[in-house]
Write an enzyme that holds these catalytic residues in place. Structure first.
Site, PDB file in Angstrom:
ATOM      1  CG  HIS A   1      -1.774  -1.136   1.453  1.00 34.52           C
ATOM      2  ND1 HIS A   1      -2.310  -1.843   0.410  1.00 34.52           N
ATOM      3  CD2 HIS A   1      -2.235  -1.738   2.580  1.00 34.52           C
ATOM      4  CE1 HIS A   1      -3.054  -2.831   0.891  1.00 34.52           C
ATOM      5  NE2 HIS A   1      -3.024  -2.800   2.202  1.00 34.52           N
TER       6      HIS A   1
ATOM      7  NE  ARG B   1      -6.251  15.289   7.623  1.00 29.69           N
ATOM      8  CZ  ARG B   1      -7.284  16.125   7.549  1.00 29.69           C
ATOM      9  NH1 ARG B   1      -8.421  15.747   7.020  1.00 29.69           N
ATOM     10  NH2 ARG B   1      -7.165  17.337   8.038  1.00 29.69           N
TER      11      ARG B   1
END
Ligand code: BG6
Length: 480
Positions: A248, A378
């Site tokens: 990831h 974010r």
């Protein structure tokens, strides 16, 4: 037009995602272009297959209901949910044994009768040791003769270069082609991860300074406030680097660092990601700090338990649940810029971010008070892009935020891509090999050394050795 969908799943969890995917895209007409243009499957069937002989559709449903029932808004949605379960079947057996597929083949044949084309998606969520024999068994039983067959493959794609190559080679030798293989990395389906390339290359602001001349370092930060949550058996074999870093977070890093692709085609995007990985040096053991959480006596509930309190984890386990690794990219853009990947379970909060720290000003007009400016993506929770500037009083400027807009789940997006044959957000064979090449020597050295990771208390924000490694490479933590 797609007439059939077959999903082989291994656990109820995946079916939850599958339901959400199918459900939402059939019921939310507003922003689903696919729905509007009628590209979603009208006729489909979900054939579940796993090793659990005690499972039934009713049992599987009972594991999915708690996540879905409360979200159904009206009788129409309730009816759709009921209808959904009518297309689900379950059979158990050994996924490596061709004869065990007979009932599934039967369901498929009946469903296909009278239809001209049958497309199939086979969804693998399998342990690596039965992977190759399962794909071989499928080849001779469930390959569509009239349409396409696509394999969606969940991680783990091996546990090092060699085992990953074995899996990739097995698929190749069985005759599966690259365009049939969709290695799913659900981080590539997240809104903000999908937004990294558009933000970088769709604006003029970032790219001119997105290089070693201006950027001091980049940190990919991943924190979870919970521990391994009963997954000790799996986790003990993999550890945090194999669980989230090599896949990831490295994928996020490649999107942050890659060069501009010529077009948005899957081959151009994957080609640039591959090039970036090729210029990444192998991770050195001296560039790794590892940690393992222990219970917090003052914590509440799960927080009182350490990693080794899991019943499937040996008391003397050296598996890490926290890591900081430093990666180096040897190309014109990034030479000398450290890329940190910091990941931890059982930390103080839930947060996944890309934090790009700029170099200090050549000349500070403001009496040495200026801090380093930053760009922050974010990823979760609350997707946003921030710029941290020096202003009269330090503030954050939020330049991108979707507020409460509906964001499809990562799996929804990615399954749509599978349906449409879009491979840009899936991990290619070459790319996977490079990603393992970077990590394998260090992982082997760590496995062999069997050293105890540093201890950190459940709920800790960080620990000294982790901070020291980043500080050694010039990361300055600024609290403003
Ligand atoms: C999974 C890992 O792949 O990703 C988990 O196995 C981790 O350990 C999870 O918690 C994180 O995904 P997300 O989408 O919850 O951030």
């Amino acid at each position: 037009m797609i007439q059939k969908l077959i999903l082989l799943y291994y656990s109820g969890l995946r079916l939850t995602n599958t339901y959400n995917f199918l459900h939402k895209n059939n019921t939310i007409p507003i922003d689903s272009t696919l729905y509007k243009t009628g590209q979603l499957p009208k006729n489909f069937q979900i054939a579940g297959f796993a090793h659990n002989e005690n499972a039934t559709v009713a049992y599987i449903r009972s594991t999915v209901d708690p996540y879905v029932v409360n979200t159904l808004k009206d009788s129409h949605e309730k009816q759709q949910y009921e209808d959904f379960w009518k297309i689900v079947t379950y059979n158990y057996g050994d996924s490596t044994a061709t004869k065990d597929y007979a009932p599934v083949v039967d369901i498929v044949d009946k469903f296909e009768t009278g239809k001209t084309k049958g497309h199939r998606i086979v969804y693998f969520a399998l342990p690596p040791d039965i992977f190759a024999n399962t794909s071989a068994a499928l080849k001779s039983t469930l390959l569509s003769k009239t349409g396409w067959t696509r394999l969606v493959i969940e991680k783990p794609f091996g546990r090092d270069s060699e085992s990953s190559k074995e899996l990739s080679d097995a698929l190749k030798s069985q005759g599966w082609t690259e365009d049939q293989i969709y290695r799913i990395d659900h981080y590539l389906g997240k809104e903000m991860v999908q937004n990294i390339l558009p933000i970088r290359f769709g604006n003029n602001q970032l790219e001119p300074t997105w290089n070693r001349q201006y950027i001091a370092n980049v940190e990919i930060l991943f924190k979870e406030p919970f521990g391994t949550q009963g997954r000790g058996k799996y986790f003990e074999k993999y550890g945090i680097i194999r669980d989230v870093v090599q896949n990831h977070l490295l994928q996020v890093l490649t999107l942050v660092a890659m060069e501009r692709p010529d077009t948005l085609s899957a081959s151009d995007i994957r080609g640039q990601k591959l090039k970036l990985l090729q210029s990444m040096a192998n991770l050195k053991v001296s560039d790794v700090v590892l940690g393992q959480y222990v219970g917090n006596p003052k914590g509440v509930g799960e927080a009182q338990k350490g990693y080794t309190d899991d019943k499937d984890v040996p008391k003397n386990s050296t598996t890490s649940t926290f890591s900081v690794v430093v990666l180096h990219i040897d190309n014109d853009r990034w030479k000398g810029v450290p890329f940190f990947i910091r990941s931890g379970k059982a930390t103080d909060e839930s947060r996944v971010e890309v934090r790009v720290q700029y170099k200090p000003l050549d000349k500070d007009l403001f009496g040495g008070q200026s801090k380093r400016d930053m760009t922050i993506f974010r990823i979760q929770p609350n997707e946003a892009v921030y710029q941290k500037f020096n202003v009269k009083r330090p503030v954050y400027y939020e330049i991108y935020s979707l507020g409460n807009a509906y964001l499809p789940d990562a799996y929804e997006r990615l399954l749509m891509d599978v349906l449409n044959g879009i491979q840009s957000n899936f991990v290619g064979t070459d790319e996977l090999a490079e990603a393992w090449r970077v990590f394998t020597p260090a992982l082997h050295a760590i496995d062999d050394a069997q050293e105890m990771p540093h201890e950190y208390v459940f709920g800790a924000q960080t620990f000294k050795e982790a901070d020291d490694l980043e500080a050694k490479y010039g990361l300055i933590r600024q609290n403003n």
